[in-house]
Every structure is written in C-alpha cells, then in structure tokens.
Design an enzyme around this catalytic site. Structure first.
Site, short mmCIF file in Angstrom:
data_model
loop_
_atom_site.label_atom_id
_atom_site.label_comp_id
_atom_site.label_asym_id
_atom_site.label_seq_id
_atom_site.Cartn_x
_atom_site.Cartn_y
_atom_site.Cartn_z
N GLU A 150 44.85 39.98 57.36
CA GLU A 150 45.79 39.52 56.37
C GLU A 150 47.16 39.43 56.62
O GLU A 150 47.33 39.56 58.00
CB GLU A 150 45.80 41.01 55.33
CG GLU A 150 44.54 41.32 54.70
CD GLU A 150 44.74 42.58 53.85
OE1 GLU A 150 44.27 42.64 52.55
OE2 GLU A 150 45.21 43.59 54.28
N ASP B 299 53.61 45.04 50.21
CA ASP B 299 53.94 43.99 51.30
C ASP B 299 55.50 43.54 51.17
O ASP B 299 55.82 42.97 50.04
CB ASP B 299 53.18 42.83 51.32
CG ASP B 299 51.59 43.29 51.74
OD1 ASP B 299 51.45 44.44 51.45
OD2 ASP B 299 50.68 42.43 51.58
#
Length: 839
Positions: free
Chosen positions: A231, A55
């Site tokens: 998420e 990420d």
C-alpha cells in the site's frame, strides 16, 4: 490506503524549571481536560481535534503553506466514512485544522492519494493565471468494493474541492488497486503515477499528459517484504552524499512490518521514466550447514506421520484447491493441505543431536502459534450454565438494543461445541449494538469458564465487545474476542466471590470492524479450562517438551526462520511439524531443515525499513517542497491495534516530519533521516549533563518532562546492554537500549504504561546497528504518547524506531542504565519542547 477490518488529562508539566542541572516537570493540582490537552494528546505531533484519522494524503507545499490532507472519519472515533480531512502549516510544526476537504458520498469513500499543482492547467480545471490543485485519490465504490482512481480539483488554494464529473480516470476492475502518488516527470513532460496492486505485492507505474488519460508503463514487485499487502507507494529522486550529479531513486511501500503489524520499507534504484530497477540482488542464499531433511527424495524417509494432513510423502508444490505455493527449495516440501484445511496431523523427525548454533528452515501457511498447556477444546468438568442451543438465549436472559428480539445463531465456528452460539453479529451485523444479560445466579464454583470469539474490544476501552461478570453492580471479571472466529476458552477465578449473587452480561457497543462478539459454552467449574490447541506450527522438542516454535504468516510463500540453539548444544532433539487446525489457514508449510553456524535471515530482516518501530505506516512525502527538500510524514499507528488505542475524542497522530537524504555506508546507498530543523522552534531552555558512568544499575538523570528532545552520546564499555529510559516513574518506563550481543538498538515498551488494550501492543522492537568503538548516538523525541528514536554509530550507519506509549501522566523521569557491566553516558543535551496547541 484505507481498509475495512473486521481521558483524564495528563498532569501537565506546565513550565520547565531549572533545578540543579535539569529540567524538572512542574506538577499541576488540577488536571487540564481542555481540547488538545486531554490525557495522551500529543503536544507537538499533529492530531485532529476529534475523530478517527489514518493515512496522510495529498502532501504538498503551495504558496507558503504545507498542506496535509488525511484519511478522516468525520462521524466517529473508529475507521469508517472515509473522507479527506485537511490541515495547514507554515513551518511543519504548528498545524491548523481546516474544514473537511473531500467528503465521502452515497457512492464512494474517498481513500488515499496525492495532490499536485497543475501549473500548465493540463486538466482544464483552472486557468493559466489560476492553475488548479488536483487531488488524485482512490474511489472505493460502496456497492461493489471496487477501487478506482479519481480526481477532484480546487481553484481556491485547497479550501474547497469539486469532484471531476468524468471519474473514474483509471479503472482496472480490481478491489486491490489503491493509493496513487502522482508527480510531474520533467524528462517526458508528463504526469507519473505510482499506485499499489495491493494483493499482488506490486507497484504499477502509469503516465498521463493531463491527469485524465493514463497509460500503463510497468510494474515492480514482488520484492523485499511481501508478507502483507502492499500500500501507499511513493517514488522520488535524491542526491547521493549531497552530490546532485549522482542521484538515486527511492521507492517506498507500506506492507507487513518487521516490528509486527504494518510498516514501511524502501528500495533504492534507478528509474528511466518507464521502469524502476532495484539495487537489491535478485535472490538470497541461506548459510550452508548440515541438512536434516530437504524433502527431495520423494518420501519422508525416517520421519513419521499421524493423521492425514501431511499425506504419505512430501508435496510436489501446490496441492489441489490450494492457492499457489512458492518460496520452497527444490521440488518437494512439507505441506499439510492434503485434504484441505480440515485435515489434521503431525510429522515428526527422528532424534538428532544439536551440534551447531542455529537451526534454519523455511516456513509458511497459517498463523496459529503453539500454546503451552493447550488441549482439545473440550469443556472442563462442571455445570453447564449456558450453551445457547435453543431458540432463545435461555430462561431469564434479557436483551436490549439491536438484540432485543434476537436469539442464538446456528453456525460452525472452530472450537464450537454445540449447534449454536450467542453472536452479536445477529441480526444487524457490525453496526448492531446493545446488551444480553443472564438471570441472577449464585457463584458456587471456583471458576467460570466461557468460550469467546470475534472482536477484540476490551471492556475498559471505548466501544467494547465484551462479556462481563457483574457482582454487587460492578464488573469484577471480563473477557473479549481476539479478532478471530475461533471460539476459545477464558477462565475467571471466582473463588473470592463464592456465595455472591452475580450476572453475566454480553456487551456490544462497537459498530466498526470486528464490532461483534460470539459466546459459546459457559461452564461453572472447579478448574480452569485449557485453551484450544489449534496450532499450525513447527516445534523443536527436547525431552518431550517444546523449547522452540514457529508458525506461518497466513501466506503460501515460505520464508526463512532461524532458531538460536546455542544453549542446546549437545542435547538430543526432535522436529515436529503440527497441524491441529481445521479452520481458515489451517495448514502449515515447511522445508529445508538445516543445522548451521550462522542464522538465516528472513525477508523482513533483509528488507530496508524506513522505521523499525511498530508505529510508522502509510508514509508520504511533500510535493514541491522548497529548496528541493524531501520531507516525510507517516501515520503513527498500527493496524494490529489502531482502533483500540486508549485515546478520546481523537484517535491517531502523525509522526513528526523528518527530512530524508541518501548516504553511502559500507559501499551501499542507504536512506538517512532527521527531524526537520524547525523542531528547534519548540525548544525551551537547554540542559547539559556531563560524563556519567553507570554500572549494573539505573541512574536517574536531572532531566524530566513529558515532552522532550534528547541528544545523547553513550559508550558500551563492558555492559551487555545500555541506554536511556524515558517516561519513568513507579514501575513504568520506556527503554531505549543497545544490545551488544545481538548488535541491535531496541525500544522496549512492555512497561511503558497502559499496554493491555491489545495483546500485540506490548513488545520490544529491534533494529540492527553495528557500533564503531562501542559508541552510540541517540536523538530522541518524547511526546505524551510517543517516542521516536534516531540512532547512529557516528560513521554513517543509522536506524530509526517509532512507538506509541501511554504512560501515567506523572511519570516524566529520564534515567541512564547499564546491565551486566559498565557504560558511559558521555554527554546529554535536553530540551523541554513547548506545545504547538494554544490554550
């Protein structure tokens, strides 16, 4: 978000040279293997010099530089040791990687989060004249798995960071509480946090005066796509149609993808400082039609059952010891959890005539598809070479590494035939590595059939978990697991090696998620073994054969499925709901079987997707970007196969930065995107191609290159499908097309190059886009291992698709194509894009 889950350099087209009307790739006599120029290394997308990345984190513009922090494993090329890496750019194009920013330690891994400039020094970490940068991140506690929100701060512009001694600053005693996005909310003069309650499919909002003390405001969700965990939330305002007096808020959430695996959806709506309210309607009504069975009468009626899984009547909802079931219609449904996951059986409808175009129904439960030709999992006739039922692997077997003193493991895996298996999880868990090798034997059968389970890490990829057949010192056949505990059969055709000496070697070189392999029976046979039938599926039968099938998504929430039956009109059919699975998620849910003229749309189809491709996840936008622009980056990978992509010494890239806006289309506000304008700084000479007509053919264009920007206008004319192929050569191509029958743009990577490292990688990804007058505009970015497609209809409608590809380095062609008719390439502009990496 971070999660625990079980190269030859391409022949460089060193210079873009003008040949006729096109850019032609120059071939290199010697492969370039220098850093940042290895095979598949992106040349204008950010990648770390080496090791694993996922990420983007902490995106912020500060003192003339864009700061990109990212989930990073400083010690290896698979997920683990999660820390924050760091890179900076002055133009969103050229990136410089800096030293590790926030490292893990003995107590925590540093999961995803955001960075803010604390201008007023509300935290006291800096001074009024030198306010701190503050990272708000998820601290994943190694001892307990609990996820807490924590702070670190920097007073030297983000180079060095100090973890706050008062951490955690927000703890709700949960292992699914992560990925805080924080920004200053001026109307209340406070900090605002959006953070994921992942397993609840919710985003929680908190406020704070000082980033240390947080007050819960509200929750949003579940909504939209809820098949996966939620998420990496993001929340920001944007003007609508460029009007600063008309603003909408955008809430972005990572979850299950419409393309398979992981993806990113968004909601538009209003935020009042406390609560986000979506513009979407609260419910969905499927198209009406003729209902074959809605299971509301209290009995199955003339539907028949076998086994015990379906009980004697429809279920009233959730059954004993089952997680809460939702999404069904009325008061009854099909639920094969009677007796738990261990029960099996079938439920079959009477014959009916297909007289409408679609069959719509709700489905949920386990994800175990129907497989044609599957059997009961029994061993084929032949000689059992090994079944690992003793205290040792067997006479003559040898082991190295972690397995030197190990032996078979007593367990009870789905499909297991004997009391024990060879399982490389024993004795050191996933970190254990080594080999287990059979004695030499003579191949005397046409097939060697063997059962495998656990990690999918093929032998031709780094860090394999594989079983190999070795003849004359070479691996001639191989098998791996499927990231599943189900033991299933593999069959090696050994007819070409009859009479040869051979060995079977079990290799485990993987220490990451699913970093082990299990082996059951190994049988020398003259026939291939049938795979185990462990389906939990809804099947449509015509003439006794399965012609349509659907399964669940490992969720107790039912969702709509639609079968296109136009080719079956007038046929006699049956519906059969099947539960042949005794393992985890070994049950199926179904409801409301209806024949209709129009298809039902499931939650993935109804959701709003930032990107319809397979490789766009964990997105984030930059805080404090100049001129109020909203710029987004995402992780260009997918958890389905993230750790298996064939790249080294790095793994994963980020998407090219894209600028976001809101526009009204057909009365609805939608997100639109374009690559940031700074892309133009990479352009070489422009090549223009005029009108070209293509009829039932593929036409090579005078443009070539491994790194390209393409802008094309196309018109369907009479073609059923039309578009562009990129990275073409030999039998390889990545197809960017439009299907006039379905009204979809599609990105087809089934023949894009190396696709065999994971079964979920090859595929065709689709996005709905209604054309006006048959005209399609494409803006395409092609890099050494990715394609990003921005497609619009010229009237405000837009979709974006991003996919990784791994083509042969020499395949750099571009073609136009049309199928079943004629299409026109009205105009094509092309630029070869220069590398952002210095040599």
């Amino acid at each position: 978000m971070s999660r625990t889950t079980r190269p030859r350099r391409r022949l460089l087209a060193a210079l873009a040279v003008l040949s006729g009307l096109g850019l032609v790739a120059a071939s290199s006599a010697v492969a370039d293997t220098s850093l940042y120029h290895e095979q598949y290394r992106p040349q204008f997308h950010f990648t770390p010099a080496q090791n694993w990345m996922n990420d983007p984190n902490g995106l912020i513009w500060y003192k003339g530089q864009y700061h990109l922090f990212f989930q990073y494993n400083p010690s290896g090329n698979t997920w683990g040791n999660m820390s924050w890496g760091h890179a900076v750019s002055s133009d969103l194009v050229h990136w410089k990687q800096l030293p590790l920013a926030i490292p893990q330690d003995d107590n925590e891994m540093v999961f995803s989060g955001s960075v803010v400039l604390d201008k007023n020094n509300s935290t006291g970490f800096g001074t009024k004249t030198n306010p701190p940068l503050v990272a708000v991140y998820t601290s994943q506690q190694k001892a307990t798995g609990k996820q807490e929100q924590a702070l670190a701060y920097s007073t030297d512009g983000g180079t060095t960071w100090t973890k706050y001694s008062g951490n955690p600053v927000l703890d709700i005693d949960s292992a699914n509480f992560r990925d805080p996005k924080v920004f200053w909310y001026a109307p209340t003069k406070s900090w605002l946090m959006a953070v994921a309650l992942s397993d609840q499919r919710k985003v929680a909002f908190y406020s704070s005066p000082d980033l240390k003390k947080w007050t819960h405001l509200s929750d949003f969700g579940p909504a939209g796509a809820t098949g996966g965990v939620w998420e990496c939330p993001d929340l920001f305002p944007l003007p609508v149609d460029g009007n600063p007096k008309k603003t909408k808020w955008v809430l972005v959430v990572g979850t299950q993808s419409i393309a398979g695996g992981t993806g990113t959806q968004y909601f538009t709506g209003d935020f009042d400082g406390t609560r986000f309210t979506s513009d979407d309607p609260s419910g969905y009504t499927a198209p009406s039609g003729t209902t074959l069975n809605g299971f509301e009468s209290g009995s199955y009626g003339d539907w028949t059952t076998t086994g015990t899984a379906f009980g004697s009547a429809p279920a009233p909802g959730t059954l004993p010891d089952q997680q809460s079931v939702s999404g069904y219609q009325g008061t009854g449904l099909v639920n094969s959890y009677n007796g738990g996951d261990g029960s099996t059986g079938t439920l079959t409808s009477p014959d009916f005539t297909v007289d409408k175009r679609y069959m719509n129904f709700l489905v949920g439960g386990g994800n175990h598809p129907h497989i044609d030709g599957a059997g009961d999992g029994s061993a084929p006739p032949g000689q059992v070479f090994a079944d690992f039922s003793g205290d040792t692997y067997g006479d003559g077997w040898t082991a190295t590494g972690s397995f030197a003193n190990s032996g078979p493991t007593t367990e009870s895996l789905p499909g297991q035939l004997g009391p024990k298996t060879l399982d490389t999880y024993n004795p050191d868990g996933d970190p254990g590595t080594g080999t287990i090798t059979s004695p030499t034997f003579t191949i005397t059968s046409k097939y060697i059939d063997l059962q495998t389970a656990m990690g999918r890490h093929p032998n031709d990829q780094p860090d394999p978990t594989a079983v190999n057949l070795i003849v004359d010192g070479k691996v001639v056949a191989t098998a791996t697991g499927a990231n599943s505990a189900d033991l299933n059969w593999n069959s090696w055709d050994t007819s070409a090696y009859l009479g040869k000496q051979a060995q079977i070697q079990v290799v485990d070189q993987n220490s990451g998620g699913w970093g082990h392999i299990a082996v059951g029976d190994i049988v020398f046979s003259d026939q291939p073994a049938a795979p185990l039938d462990n389906q939990t599926a809804v099947n449509l039968l015509v003439d006794g054969k399965v012609v349509r099938t659907a399964t669940g998504s490992n969720s107790e929430t039912l969702d709509w499925n639609s079968w296109d039956l136009r080719d079956l009109i007038g046929k006699t059919a049956q519906i059969q709901v099947v539960d042949h699975n005794k393992g985890g998620w070994g049950h199926i849910l179904a409801d409301d079987f209806t024949l209709a003229d129009d298809p039902a749309r499931n939650s993935l189809q109804r959701a709003h997707w930032i990107d319809y491709g397979a490789d766009f996840y964990a997105s984030g936008t930059f805080n404090d970007a100049p001129d109020g622009r909203r710029v987004m980056l995402a992780w260009m990978n997918n958890w389905n196969y993230a750790q298996a992509i064939p790249t080294s010494p790095w793994r994963s890239a980020d998407t090219f930065p894209r600028q976001l806006a809101l526009k009204t289309f057909d009365g609805r506000v939608r997100l639109v995107q374009q690559p940031v304008g700074e892309l133009s700084t990479l352009r070489g000479r422009e090549t223009d191609i005029g009108a070209t007509t293509v009829k039932d053919a593929t036409t090579p264009l005078t443009v070539s290159g491994g790194t390209l920007e393409l802008q094309a206008d196309l018109t369907a004319d009479t073609a059923a499908r039309f578009g562009l192929d990129v990275r073409t050569g030999g039998k390889q191509r990545t197809r960017i097309g439009y299907d006039t029958a379905t009204g979809e743009v599609y990105l087809d990577r089934t023949a894009s190059g190396q696709v065999d490292f994971d079964p979920s990688f090859p595929g065709v990804h689709r996005a709905p886009l209604a054309l006006k007058d048959g005209r399609l505009r494409l803006h395409v970015l092609v890099d050494d291992s990715s394609v990003e497609v921005y497609a619009d209809n010229g009237h405000g409608g837009q979709v974006v698709l991003t996919d990784q590809i791994f083509p042969d380095p020499s395949n750099t062609g571009v073609d136009a194509f049309a199928e079943d008719g004629t299409a026109t390439l009205s105009h094509l502009r092309a630029w070869r894009l220069n590398s952002i990496w210095k040599k």
